[in-house]
Motif scaffolding. Structure first.
Motif, mmCIF file in Angstrom:
data_model
loop_
_atom_site.group_PDB
_atom_site.id
_atom_site.type_symbol
_atom_site.label_atom_id
_atom_site.label_comp_id
_atom_site.label_asym_id
_atom_site.label_seq_id
_atom_site.Cartn_x
_atom_site.Cartn_y
_atom_site.Cartn_z
ATOM 1 N N MET A 455 0.825 -1.215 0.000
ATOM 2 C CA MET A 455 0.000 0.000 0.000
ATOM 3 C C MET A 455 0.858 1.264 0.000
ATOM 4 O O MET A 455 0.359 2.342 -0.279
ATOM 5 N N SER A 491 -4.379 -12.944 -3.400
ATOM 6 C CA SER A 491 -5.735 -12.739 -2.864
ATOM 7 C C SER A 491 -5.779 -11.604 -1.849
ATOM 8 O O SER A 491 -6.223 -11.785 -0.716
ATOM 9 N N ARG A 492 -5.276 -10.443 -2.219
ATOM 10 C CA ARG A 492 -5.289 -9.301 -1.315
ATOM 11 C C ARG A 492 -6.199 -8.206 -1.879
ATOM 12 O O ARG A 492 -5.748 -7.104 -2.220
ATOM 13 N N GLU A 493 -7.468 -8.532 -1.968
ATOM 14 C CA GLU A 493 -8.423 -7.607 -2.577
ATOM 15 C C GLU A 493 -8.501 -6.279 -1.810
ATOM 16 O O GLU A 493 -8.593 -5.208 -2.409
ATOM 17 N N SER A 494 -8.462 -6.342 -0.500
ATOM 18 C CA SER A 494 -8.612 -5.100 0.265
ATOM 19 C C SER A 494 -7.446 -4.141 -0.016
ATOM 20 O O SER A 494 -7.621 -2.929 -0.016
ATOM 21 N N ARG A 497 -8.024 -2.457 -3.386
ATOM 22 C CA ARG A 497 -9.017 -1.384 -3.274
ATOM 23 C C ARG A 497 -8.442 -0.148 -2.601
ATOM 24 O O ARG A 497 -8.689 0.978 -3.031
ATOM 25 N N LYS A 501 -8.201 3.560 -4.265
ATOM 26 C CA LYS A 501 -8.793 4.756 -3.657
ATOM 27 C C LYS A 501 -7.788 5.904 -3.624
ATOM 28 O O LYS A 501 -8.108 7.039 -3.943
ATOM 29 N N ILE A 502 -6.555 5.557 -3.230
ATOM 30 C CA ILE A 502 -5.525 6.599 -3.170
ATOM 31 C C ILE A 502 -5.250 7.116 -4.577
ATOM 32 O O ILE A 502 -5.152 8.331 -4.808
ATOM 33 N N GLU A 524 -14.918 -0.085 -5.940
ATOM 34 C CA GLU A 524 -16.295 -0.015 -5.442
ATOM 35 C C GLU A 524 -16.402 1.047 -4.345
ATOM 36 O O GLU A 524 -17.070 0.864 -3.330
ATOM 37 N N TYR B 27 2.983 9.141 4.536
ATOM 38 C CA TYR B 27 2.635 7.733 4.327
ATOM 39 C C TYR B 27 3.658 6.990 3.475
ATOM 40 O O TYR B 27 3.985 5.840 3.734
ATOM 41 N N TYR B 28 4.160 7.633 2.447
ATOM 42 C CA TYR B 28 5.117 6.976 1.559
ATOM 43 C C TYR B 28 6.569 7.241 1.953
ATOM 44 O O TYR B 28 7.484 6.752 1.291
ATOM 45 N N PRO B 75 -3.328 9.303 2.535
ATOM 46 C CA PRO B 75 -3.382 9.900 1.198
ATOM 47 C C PRO B 75 -4.735 9.737 0.489
ATOM 48 O O PRO B 75 -5.015 10.472 -0.452
ATOM 49 N N LYS B 76 -5.559 8.813 0.934
ATOM 50 C CA LYS B 76 -6.842 8.691 0.235
ATOM 51 C C LYS B 76 -7.733 9.913 0.501
ATOM 52 O O LYS B 76 -8.711 10.136 -0.195
ATOM 53 N N GLN B 184 -10.582 -16.906 3.057
ATOM 54 C CA GLN B 184 -9.784 -16.152 2.090
ATOM 55 C C GLN B 184 -10.654 -15.030 1.526
ATOM 56 O O GLN B 184 -11.821 -15.232 1.252
ATOM 57 N N SER B 185 -10.062 -13.855 1.396
ATOM 58 C CA SER B 185 -10.869 -12.785 0.832
ATOM 59 C C SER B 185 -11.020 -13.000 -0.665
ATOM 60 O O SER B 185 -10.084 -13.377 -1.359
ATOM 61 N N ILE B 186 -12.203 -12.803 -1.124
ATOM 62 C CA ILE B 186 -12.499 -13.054 -2.527
ATOM 63 C C ILE B 186 -12.627 -11.707 -3.232
ATOM 64 O O ILE B 186 -13.228 -10.780 -2.679
ATOM 65 N N PRO B 187 -12.054 -11.573 -4.433
ATOM 66 C CA PRO B 187 -12.217 -10.305 -5.140
ATOM 67 C C PRO B 187 -13.689 -9.928 -5.256
ATOM 68 O O PRO B 187 -14.537 -10.793 -5.499
ATOM 69 N N GLN B 190 -15.557 -7.577 0.157
ATOM 70 C CA GLN B 190 -14.723 -7.065 1.233
ATOM 71 C C GLN B 190 -14.888 -7.957 2.458
ATOM 72 O O GLN B 190 -15.995 -8.339 2.817
#
Lengths: 700, 338
Positions: A455, A491-494, A497, A501-502, A524, B27-28, B75-76, B184-187, B190
């Motif tokens: 990130m 599998s790091r969708e979050s 996202r 956003k940034i 999204e 942040y960076y 930064p968002k 596992q997180s799925i695309p 969230q």
């Protein structure tokens, strides 16, 4: 644990002056960078009265100090090249998990592990050779030649002892140990041999017997035989007689690689040893003659006989250490020494000849010989975090390390070392790809850390490093694409996202609205999408219709995508639709396509696609169409619709709800308020009234 | 690894006209914000550890007293800085749309509800939205919750009698919730993790307080009081929970100690451990006297990104770095000689 000292160069405070600093009411304040393990350091006064100090030259300077040496020069290459092998290893293990869990124990799996381990060794060897070359370099070596030699000797020994060729796990290990010793700790030296061989009577040289003995221990039969042959010229006929028996024995010393079956080797060894014993009997005949060659020759035969005590004593006299004794035992004493029996032998040897605790290489090697995986890793991590991480990575699948999660830290032993290496890599943010490759191999804890690294990959590069043919938006698109594919892989969708956003926020700043919309949609992030649309509408308010139409046309293509997506929140889709259609209307107007522009404008109002706050703007736009001379652009019912909207605005404003309708118009009137806005709308009313008049009079 | 590292970088010459109170990287790690007794905030681009030669830095003027702290927003939310000052104000700064290098910073908000010096500002984890906590010498703590249009609502409440010195937010996700097996997180989907609005404050009453937001009553509630320091608590830092199974808070005090507070699970109590400098600083003077005291007042504590390294700034002019070993003992791993 040893405390590492970090020095700031140039120093902020002169050596020994830090107490002066404290007395003058100042401290050195430190805060970590949120992106890596570097610190921002500066002087700070303890209280308001703490004023400037004279102790320091630059009291207003800020230092950025790293905790680790940032990899440079050959070290970077080393890191970048070894991650390739690491990744292959990882994908092999990943496949293994998909198969039968016992697959890792199969010959096929062990073959792959061995191949990759040997790859590491070969690569380290190349680096060592490269580092040894006396060439001119753009940068000095970050790590010494000796460092690479140590890596080479340690990793090779690890492979010899723990990653043998599949099928040979239970074969005697002596020959391999001696071969390893001969590669990494060369004795006796070639110069010594050359010097001796140039003599007519080499046995008269003080180094003769030690050279001959050591060549024999090391199994250099060619050198041994050469000098044994010179002894045939020795004045002592008794010695000549013995050497005549000894030479064929040395020539015929059975060595494991000469045999296809271990049984044959064992048989030949036994027979050969009987012959050596016979020679000993011969020799003992001259015991009383007090020959000066008797003792050294007796030692030599003692070694061939496989007498452990002689080997230990001779090695000590020769200045050899425990490694040589262990290897020699495997060749002469216990010719069938197995890997699993080695630790016991080593323990005995180390008791008499302990390793050097001040020499990390010696400590690593002795731990390897002793089979103490945990100790090996501990010493290796003190030596080089690269080594401990990569050894641990291979040790775990081989079952040498406990693979259970530690209750306190939530990581395995292997992960602990790999995480430490990854942390070192974080000292250079440009190594982020390599860093995450290691982190994502470390369970949930590693994944979390990798997410943070990912990130924080800068989305906009500094101008200096930009490829001139690319716009900042293009560069960002490349980076985001890159990160997205990594996120997909792990599998790091979050994370994907969060990065989108940034990216969207940054693109709005650079007015790249089209890309901003696609990133918000992809994440999204509907509130984010709303912000982008607002920014585009803001262009109208700030810069007028021409600029607005230009920007809005960039977001038009994403409208189809958004409308077809059922996930989009309706409210944002609606706002986006208004923005796009409103800009299209302006485009037609600018292209002088007034009839269609007028139709569109009316549709936006009639179908209430336009938000209330934009009605007054649209009505003001309508004036131009109402006043269009060549033709009447609205039907009378259309004009009534315009009037109705105008009425609603007037009535609601008079009832105190002006805020709902007039905010946007007010913003377009610089320095104006509600009164000025209503005044402006009066002109619209007048235009509508005139239009009705034209309608009554005729076709215009 | 060599045991001595030389950090060879050209110091960034800030050209502040007076002493610097705070320096924070974004942040960076690419931009540095500093603030000073000269009443200004400055922003520099950092390239390879040096200030960028092309942009000489921006000076943000608006405070009428020394500026104590600066904090970067995530930064968002855009390029946003918060600063707090002796003048009792918290200012919000935003870098406006930049054409080429002439990016201009302007003041977009002024928070004036405090009646005395504001000593500390801290942005909440970004998952909670744009929220800023402020600690003031008037004894109050305020929390600003920003809306999309840049306006905010402020909650202000009594924190510590005499004065509040520092605030630090808890990670949005409670440690430990990641250790339990998750899908596992799925695309496109969230993973729903419960987030918490919580922060710690340090005060002149020698206390550290934990504050939590109650959605039902829409208010901040004092959840816990950590007693352990014998003098003013100067700084508090809640560790990020990246990969850590427990919650960690570090506090630095005028009483010359640094305490590490840990909490194993959501329901277990906070347990304190003092850093023991005598084990690390091999100076003869530290061998006598109480073992767990630093030679001087401790002013600042700062956690690394992964939350496994703690930097401690002590009044003796030294900065030390601490790490918890696998046995749970805190060891000094580095000291920085300035």
């Amino acid at each position: 644990m040893d405390t590492k000292h970090i020095e700031l160069v140039p120093p902020l405070v002169e050596a020994g002056k830090s107490s002066d600093l404290a007395q003058s009411g100042h401290i050195v304040s430190a805060s970590f960078s949120p992106s890596n393990n570097s610190l921002a350091l500066h002087l700070a006064p303890l209280n308001l009265t703490g004023s400037k100090t004279s102790t320091v030259e630059q009291p207003e300077a800020v230092y950025l100090a790293g905790c680790d040496d940032v990899p440079s020069s050959e070290r970077r290459l080393f890191i970048a090249d070894t991650v390739v092998i690491f990744s292959m290893f990882k994908s092999m293990l990943k496949d293994a998990h998909l198969r039968d869990p016992t697959w890792l124990q199969t010959r096929q799996a062990l073959e792959i592990i061995r191949k990759l381990s040997v790859d590491y060794v070969n690569f380290i060897k190349e680096c060592w050779i490269h580092a040894s070359q006396p060439i001119s370099r753009p940068e000095p070596l970050q790590l010494s030649v000796e460092h690479y030699r140590n890596l080479y000797s340690t990793f090779s020994l690890f492979v010899v002892l723990f990653v043998p060729e599949p099928g040979y796990e239970d074969a005697p290990v002596g020959e391999e140990l001696m071969e390893w010793l001969n590669i990494h700790f060369i004795e006796p030296s070639t110069e010594e041999g050359d010097q001796l061989s140039s003599l007519d009577h080499p046995w008269e040289d003080e180094n003769f017997w030690s050279y001959l003995t050591r060549s024999t221990i090391r199994g250099f039969s060619k050198a041994s035989l050469f000098f044994l042959n010179t002894l045939l010229q020795h004045p002592s006929e008794d010695l000549q007689e013995l050497v005549k028996i000894l030479i064929p024995l040395v020539e015929s010393h059975p060595r494991l690689p000469q045999f296809t079956a271990e049984r044959d080797f064992a048989y030949a060894s036994r027979k050969w040893k009987d012959k050596v014993k016979a020679l000993r009997v011969e020799m003992d005949r001259f015991l009383d003659e007090s020959y000066d060659w008797w003792d050294p020759l007796s030692d030599l035969i003692g070694i061939l006989e496989g007498r452990g005590d002689v080997i230990e004593r001779v090695c000590e006299e020769l200045g050899a250490d425990w490694k040589e004794v262990c290897a020699a035992r495997g060749i002469f004493v216990d010719t069938r020494l197995r890997r699993q029996d080695l630790p016991d032998v080593v323990a005995d040897v180390l008791e008499i000849m302990p390793p050097d605790p001040t020499n990390l290489e010696d400590m690593m090697l002795s731990s390897l010989f002793s089979g103490h995986a945990d100790q090996v890793l501990k010493h290796a991590s003190d030596f080089d975090l690269w080594l401990s991480a990569h050894l641990a990575d291979i040790m775990e699948p081989l079952g040498l390390l406990d693979a259970e999660l530690d209750f306190e830290s939530g990581v395995t032993k292997r992960d602990e070392y790999v995480l430490a290496y990854a942390e070192y890599l974080r000292s250079d943010s440009t190594l982020w790809r390599i860093t995450i490759a290691y982190l994502y191999s470390c369970g949930r804890v590693g994944e979390e850390q990798a997410d943070e690294v990912l990130m924080r990959v800068p989305l906009s590069l500094n101008a200096a490093t930009l490829d001139e043919s690319l716009t900042p938006g293009d560069t960002m698109a490349e980076v985001v694409k890159d990160i997205s594919s990594i996120c997909l892989e792990h599998s790091r969708e979050s994370v994907r996202r969060a990065v989108c956003k940034i990216a969207s926020t940054m693109l709005v700043r650079s007015r790249d609205y089209g890309m901003a919309v696609s990133y918000s949609t992809s994440a999204e992030d509907w509130t984010g999408l709303g912000r982008v649309i607002d920014a585009v509408l803001d262009e109208y308010i700030q810069n007028g219709p021409v600029v607005f139409a230009g920007y809005a046309s960039k977001i038009a293509p994403s409208m189809d995508e958004i409308q077809s997506s059922s996930r989009t929140h309706q409210i944002f889709a609606h706002r986006l639709m208004f923005t796009v259609r409103y800009s299209q209307m302006h485009k037609m107007r600018l292209d002088r396509d007034y009839p269609n522009a007028a139709l569109d404008l009316l549709a936006l109002l009639r179908d209430e696609i336009a938000p209330r706050s934009w009605w007054p703007i649209l009505l003001c736009d309508a004036v131009e169409f109402l006043q269009y001379g060549p033709k009447l652009l609205f039907s009378s019912s259309d004009a009534i619709e315009l009037l109705r909207k105008l009425e609603e605005i007037s009535i609601r404003s008079s009832q105190g709800s002006g805020d709902d309708y007039l905010t946007v118009l007010i913003r377009t009137i610089k320095g104006g308020g509600e009164k000025e806005a209503l005044e402006r709308l009066k002109q619209v009313r007048l235009a509508i009234a005139r239009y009705f008049a034209r309608c009554t009079v005729g076709n215009g | 690894m060599p045991s001595a590292t030389v950090s060879d970088s050209v110091p960034i010459e800030t050209a502040h006209e007076d002493m610097i109170h705070d320096a924070q990287l974004d942040y960076y790690g690419k931009r540095l914000a500093t603030c000073s007794s000269d009443r200004t905030v400055k922003v520099f681009d950092v390239v390879d550890g040096d200030a960028s030669k092309t942009s000489g830095g921006h000076t943000l003027k608006g405070h009428t007293g020394p500026v104590w702290q600066v904090a970067w927003a995530h930064p968002k939310f855009g390029h946003i800085l918060a600063s707090c000052s002796y003048d009792g104000k918290v200012l919000i700064w935003k870098e406006q749309q930049s054409q080429a290098s002439a990016g201009g910073w302007s003041k977009v908000g002024e928070h004036t509800l405090h009646t005395a010096s504001v000593n500390s500002v801290s942005w909440a984890p970004h998952e909670l939205g744009a929220m800023l906590a402020c600690a003031s010498s008037d004894g109050k703590i305020s929390v600003l919750t920003f809306k999309d249009d840049g306006s905010w609502v402020a909650d202000i409440f009594n924190g510590h009698a005499i004065g509040c010195n520092a605030v630090s937010w808890a990670p949005a996700v409670i440690p430990g919730s990641l250790i339990t097996p998750q899908q596992q997180s799925i695309p496109g989907q969230q993973s729903q993790t419960q987030s918490v609005k919580r922060f710690a404050s340090a005060g002149c009453d020698n206390l550290v307080k934990i504050w939590g937001y109650r959605e039902d009553s829409q208010s901040w509630v004092e959840e816990d009081t950590l007693e352990g320091h014998a003098d003013w608590v100067r700084d508090v830092a809640w560790a990020p929970n990246i990969g850590l199974p427990k919650s960690y808070i570090a506090t630095a005090s005028q009483d010359k100690t640094v305490l590490i507070w840990t909490k194993d699970t959501a329901t277990s109590p906070w347990v304190k451990t003092a850093l023991d400098p005598s084990s690390a600083l091999a100076s003869p003077s530290s061998s006598s006297g109480a073992s767990s005291k630093f030679p001087d007042v401790v002013w600042r504590v700062s956690w690394s990104l992964a939350g496994n390294l703690l930097a401690v700034s002590c009044g003796d002019g030294k900065v030390t770095l601490w790490k918890e070993n696998l046995k749970g003992i805190w060891e000094c791993v580095s000291d920085m000689n300035s």
